[in-house]
Design a protein around this motif. Structure first.
Motif, mmCIF file in Angstrom:
data_model
loop_
_atom_site.group_PDB
_atom_site.id
_atom_site.type_symbol
_atom_site.label_atom_id
_atom_site.label_comp_id
_atom_site.label_asym_id
_atom_site.label_seq_id
_atom_site.Cartn_x
_atom_site.Cartn_y
_atom_site.Cartn_z
ATOM 1 N N TYR A 1 -3.413 3.770 2.386
ATOM 2 C CA TYR A 1 -3.878 4.510 1.168
ATOM 3 C C TYR A 1 -5.042 5.411 1.602
ATOM 4 O O TYR A 1 -5.821 5.058 2.284
ATOM 5 C CB TYR A 1 -4.221 3.713 -0.074
ATOM 6 C CG TYR A 1 -3.134 2.932 -0.796
ATOM 7 C CD1 TYR A 1 -2.150 3.583 -1.452
ATOM 8 C CD2 TYR A 1 -3.408 1.476 -0.707
ATOM 9 C CE1 TYR A 1 -1.103 3.026 -1.943
ATOM 10 C CE2 TYR A 1 -2.185 0.704 -1.269
ATOM 11 C CZ TYR A 1 -1.479 1.485 -2.048
ATOM 12 O OH TYR A 1 -0.167 0.593 -2.716
ATOM 13 N N VAL B 1 -8.056 7.709 0.147
ATOM 14 C CA VAL B 1 -8.598 7.640 -1.197
ATOM 15 C C VAL B 1 -9.963 8.725 -0.857
ATOM 16 O O VAL B 1 -10.867 8.216 -0.091
ATOM 17 C CB VAL B 1 -9.359 6.462 -1.714
ATOM 18 C CG1 VAL B 1 -10.156 6.747 -3.000
ATOM 19 C CG2 VAL B 1 -8.305 5.435 -1.893
ATOM 20 N N THR C 1 -14.640 7.031 -6.276
ATOM 21 C CA THR C 1 -13.873 6.355 -5.045
ATOM 22 C C THR C 1 -14.053 4.918 -5.369
ATOM 23 O O THR C 1 -12.815 4.126 -5.100
ATOM 24 C CB THR C 1 -14.516 6.851 -3.843
ATOM 25 O OG1 THR C 1 -14.732 8.184 -3.817
ATOM 26 C CG2 THR C 1 -13.899 6.178 -2.704
ATOM 27 N N ARG D 1 -11.312 3.691 -7.923
ATOM 28 C CA ARG D 1 -10.014 3.775 -7.408
ATOM 29 C C ARG D 1 -9.515 2.671 -6.207
ATOM 30 O O ARG D 1 -8.446 2.373 -6.249
ATOM 31 C CB ARG D 1 -9.609 5.148 -6.784
ATOM 32 C CG ARG D 1 -9.544 6.168 -8.062
ATOM 33 C CD ARG D 1 -8.999 7.522 -7.661
ATOM 34 N NE ARG D 1 -9.384 8.190 -6.361
ATOM 35 C CZ ARG D 1 -10.633 8.795 -6.438
ATOM 36 N NH1 ARG D 1 -11.198 9.176 -7.354
ATOM 37 N NH2 ARG D 1 -10.959 9.338 -5.341
#
Length: 370
Positions: free
Chosen positions: A313, A315, A321, A324
């Motif tokens: 992933y 980010v 941040t 998430r």
């Protein structure tokens, strides 16, 4: 055979150079390696410990926004070119291999003026300024990411090889790594690190992750803070979390990172080329948080090359941040089958034959020139 290696400033330039040098020595034990770097950067300590001869020349970072520093840079690099020529005349190498960083500029320019074959390795998906500048001097340019191809002018010089990493990352499996670290096989293990110097942003995210999951004994968390930030992180955790359980492991420095990466269900870190290469070589899923404070935002492109292929992933860094990242951890913890696909996709982003490909390409090119 004598080989001059150059490149430095960060581990991302130094360790690939050492991996390439090791391959030549493995194939031809009589090979003499001379590493030319900067006296005041990491390579000064790392290279001699690795067993290779180290020499230094002058160079200076190019600050295009400061006219005074531009003049100083030019003067420093001219001095570095003279010093590099002197060293090349002394050692008479058969070839020069550069892995980037500003220290490589005077060495490569000097080698070109002396008609010494030059080979460059670019680790990042978005090439650094030094390697783009030195493209015209190189016989061949090896790419750590195929995405870098579009950012070089002379396509005939380019060979995609992947990034060289130490053999340990390919040899250690998850179970043996966990056994070495004393982590149970059934535990969900998260490894968070910001490099040897540490990253304030990564550490702050790590603290939030520990606050969220510290009471879950089925989750084990390893955080490598960096030497300079360890005390601050420990103080913050004691204040905000209290006593840490056995499932939380905080270290200033990760002594043997192949075990730490290989033992993880998910790795959370920046997206430097070396970190990405080591993680994909180990086939570990990752959450990459690219540093926005690097030249040409190259960490974003490194991370994107893996995330686009399902192995990680991506980010981006902002005020949300940590939130998430925690959301993605919760999802993967509850959906472990997703990790199986991510492990496979991560592994597919790695080229296990990188050093072998570089070695064969160089030896073939040298034979053709002769």
């Amino acid at each position: 055979m004598k080989i001059v290696m150059t490149g430095g400033g960060t581990g991302g330039h130094i360790y690939p150079a050492l991996a390439i040098a090791d391959k030549f020595v493995q194939k031809h034990p009589e090979t003499e390696i001379i590493y030319i770097g900067s006296e005041d950067r990491l390579e000064r300590d790392i290279v001699p410990k690795h067993g290779y001869k180290f020499e230094s020349v002058d160079t200076m970072y190019l600050d295009r926004d400061n006219p005074l520093k531009l003049v100083k840079t030019a003067v420093s690099n001219m001095r570095g070119i003279r010093q590099a020529k002197k060293l090349l005349k002394k050692y008479k190498p058969d070839l020069v291999i550069s892995t980037g960083g500003y220290i490589s500029i005077p060495v490569v320019i000097s080698a070109s003026s002396m008609s010494i074959p030059i080979f460059i390795h670019e680790q990042n998906a978005f090439p650094g300024m030094a390697n783009k500048f030195l493209e015209k001097y190189a016989d061949k340019i090896f790419l750590g990411f195929n995405d870098a191809r579009e950012r070089f002018k002379n396509k005939d010089k380019l060979i995609y090889t992947g990034n060289p990493v130490r053999d340990d990352f390919y040899k250690i499996d998850k179970n043996s790594a966990r056994k070495a670290l004393g982590i149970d096989e059934g535990i969900f293990n998260i490894f968070i690190f910001g490099g040897s110097l540490g990253s304030k942003v990564i550490n702050s995210i790590g603290i939030e992750i520990i606050k969220k999951f510290s009471q879950n004994e089925n989750i084990h968390i390893m955080l490598g803070t960096g030497n300079d930030m360890y005390d601050e992180v420990i103080r913050t955790l004691r204040k905000e979390v209290g006593n840490l359980g056995k499932n939380i492991n905080i270290s200033a420095y990760i002594n043997y990172i192949p075990n730490a990466i290989s033992s993880a269900d998910i790795v959370i870190c920046r997206a430097g080329a070396l970190s990405v290469a080591e993680i994909t070589a180990s086939g570990r899923p990752a959450i990459f948080i690219p540093s926005p404070n690097v030249t040409e935002n190259h960490q974003y492109y490194n991370a994107k090359s893996v995330s686009d292929n399902g192995g990680a992933y991506l980010v981006e860094e902002d005020e949300m941040t940590a939130h998430r990242v925690i959301e993605k951890i919760e999802y993967l913890y509850k959906n472990p089958y997703e990790l199986i696909d991510m492990r496979e996709d991560s592994k597919h982003c790695s080229n296990q034959d990188a050093t072998e490909l570089i070695y064969k390409s160089i030896t073939k090119e040298l034979k053709n020139e002769r």
